[in-house]
Design a protein around this motif. Structure first.
Motif, short mmCIF file in Angstrom:
data_model
loop_
_atom_site.label_atom_id
_atom_site.label_comp_id
_atom_site.label_asym_id
_atom_site.label_seq_id
_atom_site.Cartn_x
_atom_site.Cartn_y
_atom_site.Cartn_z
N GLN A 67 -7.20 3.79 3.76
CA GLN A 67 -7.71 3.94 5.13
C GLN A 67 -7.50 5.38 5.62
OE1 GLN A 67 -5.52 1.05 7.46
NE2 GLN A 67 -6.33 -0.67 6.30
N SER A 68 -6.34 5.92 5.30
CA SER A 68 -6.03 7.28 5.77
C SER A 68 -6.98 8.31 5.16
CB SER A 68 -4.59 7.65 5.46
OG SER A 68 -4.47 8.08 4.10
N MET A 69 -7.65 7.91 4.07
CA MET A 69 -8.59 8.80 3.41
C MET A 69 -10.04 8.37 3.63
SD MET A 69 -6.94 11.28 2.13
CE MET A 69 -8.12 12.00 0.96
N PHE A 99 -4.72 -3.90 12.18
CA PHE A 99 -4.78 -4.16 10.74
C PHE A 99 -3.53 -4.89 10.25
CE2 PHE A 99 -3.83 -3.08 6.32
CZ PHE A 99 -4.94 -3.66 5.71
N LEU A 149 4.59 9.41 -2.46
CA LEU A 149 3.97 10.13 -1.36
C LEU A 149 2.46 9.97 -1.48
CD1 LEU A 149 4.34 11.97 1.06
CD2 LEU A 149 4.50 13.91 -0.50
N ALA A 150 1.85 9.38 -0.45
CA ALA A 150 0.48 8.92 -0.60
C ALA A 150 -0.32 9.07 0.69
CB ALA A 150 0.47 7.46 -1.04
N GLY A 151 -1.58 8.69 0.60
CA GLY A 151 -2.44 8.74 1.77
C GLY A 151 -3.04 10.12 1.94
N ARG A 166 -8.98 -1.20 0.48
CA ARG A 166 -9.04 -1.02 1.93
C ARG A 166 -7.66 -1.12 2.57
NH1 ARG A 166 -13.58 -4.88 4.09
NH2 ARG A 166 -13.50 -3.55 5.94
N ALA A 167 -6.63 -0.78 1.80
CA ALA A 167 -5.27 -0.79 2.35
C ALA A 167 -4.97 0.57 2.99
CB ALA A 167 -4.27 -1.13 1.27
N GLU A 168 -3.79 0.66 3.60
CA GLU A 168 -3.49 1.77 4.50
C GLU A 168 -3.70 3.16 3.90
OE1 GLU A 168 -1.76 -0.99 4.13
OE2 GLU A 168 -0.74 -1.61 5.97
N ALA A 169 -3.22 3.39 2.68
CA ALA A 169 -3.33 4.74 2.13
C ALA A 169 -4.79 5.14 1.96
CB ALA A 169 -2.57 4.87 0.82
N CYS A 181 -4.85 -2.31 -2.24
CA CYS A 181 -4.05 -1.39 -3.07
C CYS A 181 -4.28 -1.58 -4.57
CB CYS A 181 -2.57 -1.46 -2.76
SG CYS A 181 -1.74 0.03 -3.42
N VAL A 209 2.98 6.66 3.50
CA VAL A 209 1.54 6.88 3.66
C VAL A 209 1.32 7.80 4.86
CG1 VAL A 209 -0.69 5.80 4.14
CG2 VAL A 209 0.94 4.68 2.60
N ILE A 210 0.68 8.92 4.60
CA ILE A 210 0.50 9.96 5.62
C ILE A 210 -0.87 9.81 6.29
CG2 ILE A 210 0.52 12.46 6.02
CD1 ILE A 210 3.13 11.25 4.77
N PHE A 211 -0.89 9.97 7.60
CA PHE A 211 -2.13 9.94 8.37
C PHE A 211 -2.28 11.24 9.15
CE2 PHE A 211 -0.92 5.61 7.66
CZ PHE A 211 -2.11 4.90 7.53
N ARG A 257 -10.54 9.24 -5.47
CA ARG A 257 -11.36 10.12 -4.64
C ARG A 257 -12.82 9.64 -4.59
NH1 ARG A 257 -7.12 11.91 -2.34
NH2 ARG A 257 -6.08 13.77 -3.11
N ARG A 291 0.88 -7.73 -11.03
CA ARG A 291 -0.31 -7.93 -10.22
C ARG A 291 -1.57 -7.66 -11.03
NH1 ARG A 291 -1.70 -3.34 -6.59
NH2 ARG A 291 -1.92 -4.99 -5.06
N PHE A 308 3.32 3.02 -6.04
CA PHE A 308 2.81 3.00 -7.41
C PHE A 308 3.90 3.37 -8.42
CE2 PHE A 308 1.44 6.71 -4.91
CZ PHE A 308 2.17 7.73 -5.51
N SER A 352 0.85 -1.18 0.00
CA SER A 352 0.00 0.00 0.00
C SER A 352 0.89 1.23 0.00
CB SER A 352 -0.86 0.00 1.26
OG SER A 352 -1.39 1.30 1.46
N CYS A 393 -2.73 5.41 -4.70
CA CYS A 393 -2.70 5.72 -3.27
C CYS A 393 -2.58 7.21 -2.96
CB CYS A 393 -1.56 4.98 -2.61
SG CYS A 393 -1.18 3.40 -3.37
N ALA A 394 -2.30 8.04 -3.96
CA ALA A 394 -2.23 9.48 -3.72
C ALA A 394 -3.58 10.14 -4.02
CB ALA A 394 -1.13 10.13 -4.54
N LEU A 395 -4.51 9.34 -4.58
CA LEU A 395 -5.82 9.88 -4.94
C LEU A 395 -6.93 9.01 -4.34
CD1 LEU A 395 -5.11 10.83 -8.69
CD2 LEU A 395 -5.34 12.41 -6.77
#
Ligand SMILES: Cc1cc2nc3c(=O)[nH]c(=O)nc-3n(C[C@H](O)[C@H](O)[C@H](O)COP(=O)(O)O)c2cc1C
Ligand code: SF4
Ligand code: FES
Ligand code: FES
Lengths: 523, 158
Positions: B84-86, A433, A344-346, B79-82, B119, A419-421, B138, A225, A191, A188, B123-125
């Motif tokens: 989740q953060s959104m 998780f 850079l994501a999240g 439903r992966a972390e990035a 994923c 991944v930023i929170f 989004r 994948r 990309f 996660s 992950c940035a959107l």
């Protein structure tokens, strides 16, 4: 006289996900309506994903960017003469002067977003195949030495020196050897592989061909994948066109070397990113991790000597061959040489792909490039390196992005994803998780991973419900998994868990009044 | 199309020459029928000279392969972390509360299947989803409302 003006509208999946196809269609029909000659090129993404769809217009001064563009903006863009870089609220100036882009060191990604990804001619016009042309004049040993001298370490996560792996395969005697590209990119927050495969696929093909020439392998597989349907189509087309132009096949680039490629789709299993699991999957079996030794370099795909490398590792080879090992090794810090494509994501305002020399701090990426959280709330945590990576708080943000420096803080760089929170995150839930993910994705071969992760979920549920006496059990489980798992799936799952517990202890000790607005306000 | 042993056999034959043909065959079957019926097991085992247990094991190992047909619309929600953060988990709640749509299941009328994925490389959107193969960034409640009601939405092409 109206000559045709070049307009770039990305075909990258992230750009498509926010409407790039609809924008391209709108531009084409508006141009037609106005009798304006335009040539629309579907490029890769420049990596400034918050600006997608980012439309570029070629002008005498360079490419000018407009973004984010929606179909509704298109008429007003024409009205404002965007084809001659006219003033418009979405006009961002010269693409390559945008600070986010300008301050990078783009080596692996030099062509991504610039060229037409499916034009062999455009690829060659931008320096493509220069590395392969050089490689076919060298001995295998000399190529391997060049790769070793560059200091390149595997970008798939483990950071193993690529030159050493290649040397092992070169030295192995066999009637058949294979080059396998690990394009499983399961982490996660990552990309980079996808963006490169969609934005400059010939670079990957060239890198694999060089690997083949170096170690005497004539056949390659890209294990992709299945979550990447767009990359799949692009790769199929790229392989087809490369073959037609004789850059793949019995005499690549007119040399005496043969090399050909196949793409194979994974099937939604994270563990298939682990190299031996991937090989089992390619062989058509359940993807149960193999014990090592034997190394895949000696007994890999179908028992033959095999290079397994990540997309980024392989796609960096052409640059190294074309520009020399030293030029590459001049970037970076310590034992981390060259550049890292950072993702850079999240929950981030300005997310995207940032290729920088190793050594840049997490803070610089989050604050200078990212511009803070997307929600506008305060930053609370960053998970670096995918689901098996650590959660870091503010106080660790000055850590440089370097394999050893991250390890010294009990974290990892992985595939370079961040991944930023924001402050709504509950790190106890994130720890839960991590166990849940491991329980679902474990290959099931060994008990510490398979059973340990399930026990971890159950135990975290108790902690979250308020039984903090169970934290000691989590600690024990983590030690067991770290010490006794066969592969890094079970072995590294404790990293996110322990980092969350260490750096965010409050989250593990605030039941039953968790996550109420007052609670958040009091922090 | 509904399962047909003759068609399935011809698909198996088309791919069986590949080295390590199991996954290519399973993908092709699922592409054609929307799922992999258990009747595929002996067909593939025969063609590849593998045991039925091995083929069955492979089908069940990989999350992608469905054991029954999916709904007309398939949403693969990340439903992966990035994501989740959104806020992807609140979207899961919304599907359940506003539409009675359960995740990892098909609605009774057979119109909609929502599946968890980890994923999609977007992950940035986030939150991200693949909706009938189309990647959407989004993702919000408004968009999911349209999907659940079978309506079109201006953020989706189809
Ligand atoms: C659970 C797990 C998942 C992995 N996933 C990936 C992946 O998605 N992509 C990748 O390149 N490497 C992944 N790896 C690392 C591979 O095992 C292997 O180290 C890598 O493909 C080697 O290539 P490199 O030296 O070029 O990095 C994973 C490892 C583990 C343990
Ligand atoms: S640690 Fe987990 S994923 Fe790795 S071999 Fe053991 S059971 Fe399989
Ligand atoms: S392989 Fe059996 S416990 Fe790890
Ligand atoms: S985490 Fe959702 S797209 Fe990557």
């Amino acid at each position: 006289m109206s000559t045709s003006i070049k307009i770039y509208v990305p075909r990258d999946a992230a750009a498509l996900s926010v409407g790039a196809n609809r924008v391209a269609t709108a531009i084409a029909s508006e141009a037609k309506k106005r009798g304006q000659q335009v040539e629309i090129i579907r490029n890769g993404s420049r990596g400034m994903l918050w600006l997608e769809p980012l439309v570029e217009v070629e002008t005498a001064k360079g490419r000018v960017a407009f973004g984010p563009v929606t179909p509704k903006d298109v008429a007003s863009l024409f009205e404002a003469n965007f084809l001659t870089a006219g003033a418009h609220p979405l006009n961002l100036g010269l693409t390559e002067e945008i600070p986010f882009f300008k301050n990078q060191e783009r080596l692996t990604f030099a062509r991504v977003g610039v060229i037409d990804p499916l034009s062999v001619d455009d690829y060659i016009a931008h320096g493509g195949f220069a590395g392969l042309k050089k490689a076919v004049t060298m001995t295998g040993a000399a190529i391997v030495q060049e790769v070793a001298d560059s200091g390149l370490r595997g970008r798939g996560g483990a950071g193993f020196p690529t030159g050493i792996k290649w040397k092992t395969v070169l030295g192995a005697e066999a009637d058949q050897k294979y080059i396998v590209c690990n394009a499983d990119e399961g982490d996660s927050g990552t990309f980079a592989d996808r963006m490169l495969m969609e934005g400059d696929p010939y670079t990957l093909i060239e890198g694999m061909a060089i690997a083949g020439v170096a170690v005497g392998a004539t056949k390659g597989f890209i294990y992709l994948r299945s979550e990447y349907p767009h990359a799949y189509q692009t790769l199929l087309e790229a392989i087809r066109t490369a073959r037609a132009a004789r850059w793949l096949g019995p005499a690549i680039g007119g040399s005496s070397y043969a090399f050909d490629l196949e793409v194979r789709l994974g099937a939604g299993a994270y563990i298939c990113g682990e190299e031996t699991s991937l090989l089992e999957s390619l062989e058509g079996k359940r993807a149960i991790v193999r014990a090592k030794p034997p190394l895949p370099a000696l007994k890999g795909l179908f028992g033959k000597p095999t290079i397994v490398n990540n997309v980024m590792s392989l796609a960096t080879i052409p640059w190294i061959m074309a520009n020399g090992a030293k030029a590459y090794a001049d970037f970076g810090m310590g034992r981390s040489r060259g550049t890292l494509p950072i993702q850079l994501a999240g929950n981030i305002k300005q997310g995207g792909l940032i290729e920088k020399a190793f050594g840049v701090s997490l803070r610089e990426i989050i604050e200078t490039y990212g511009g803070g959280t997307h929600s506008g709330r305060s930053f609370r945590a960053v998970q670096v390196g995918g689901p098996l990576g650590a959660y870091f708080p503010e106080s660790l943000l000055d850590t440089p992005m370097d394999y050893e420096a991250m390890a010294a803080k009990k974290g990892l760089l992985g595939h370079g994803g961040m991944v930023i929170f924001d402050d709504t995150v509950d790190l106890a839930q994130q720890a839960r998780f991590a166990f849940e993910f491991c329980a679902k994705e474990s290959c099931g071969k060994c008990t510490p991973c398979r059973i340990g992760a399930t026990r971890g979920v159950e135990t975290m549920d108790k902690v979250i419900a308020g039984d903090t006496s169970k934290l000691a059990l989590i600690d024990d489980l983590c030690h067991l998994m770290t010490d006794a798992s066969l592969c890094a799936m079970g072995g590294l799952t404790p990293v996110p868990v322990m980092s969350a517990m260490t750096h965010f202890p409050d989250d593990f000790n605030r039941a039953p009044k968790r996550m109420t607005p007052e609670n958040l306000a009091a922090e | 199309m509904s399962w047909d042993d003759a068609v399935a056999s011809s698909i198996v034959n088309e791919y069986k020459h590949l080295a390590g043909a199991t996954l290519p065959i399973l993908h092709a079957l699922q592409e054609n029928f929307g799922y992999v019926d258990k009747r595929a097991v002996p067909l593939i085992a025969d063609a590849l000279n593998m045991s039925k247990a091995e083929i069955f094991g492979a089908i069940t190992f990989y999350h992608d392969f469905r054991h029954e047909p999916a709904g007309q619309t398939v949403v693969k929600l990340c439903r992966a972390e990035a994501c989740q953060s959104m806020g992807c988990e609140s979207l899961v709640e919304h599907l359940k509360n506003a539409h009675g749509v359960e995740i990892n299941a098909t609605t009774e009328d057979g119109r909609l299947t929502v599946e968890t994925v980890y994923c999609l490389g977007n992950c940035a959107l986030g939150p991200a989803a693949l909706i009938n193969g189309e990647l959407v960034g989004r993702v919000d409640e408004d968009l999911l409302d349209a999907v659940c009601k079978g309506q079109s939405h201006d953020r989706m092409a189809g």
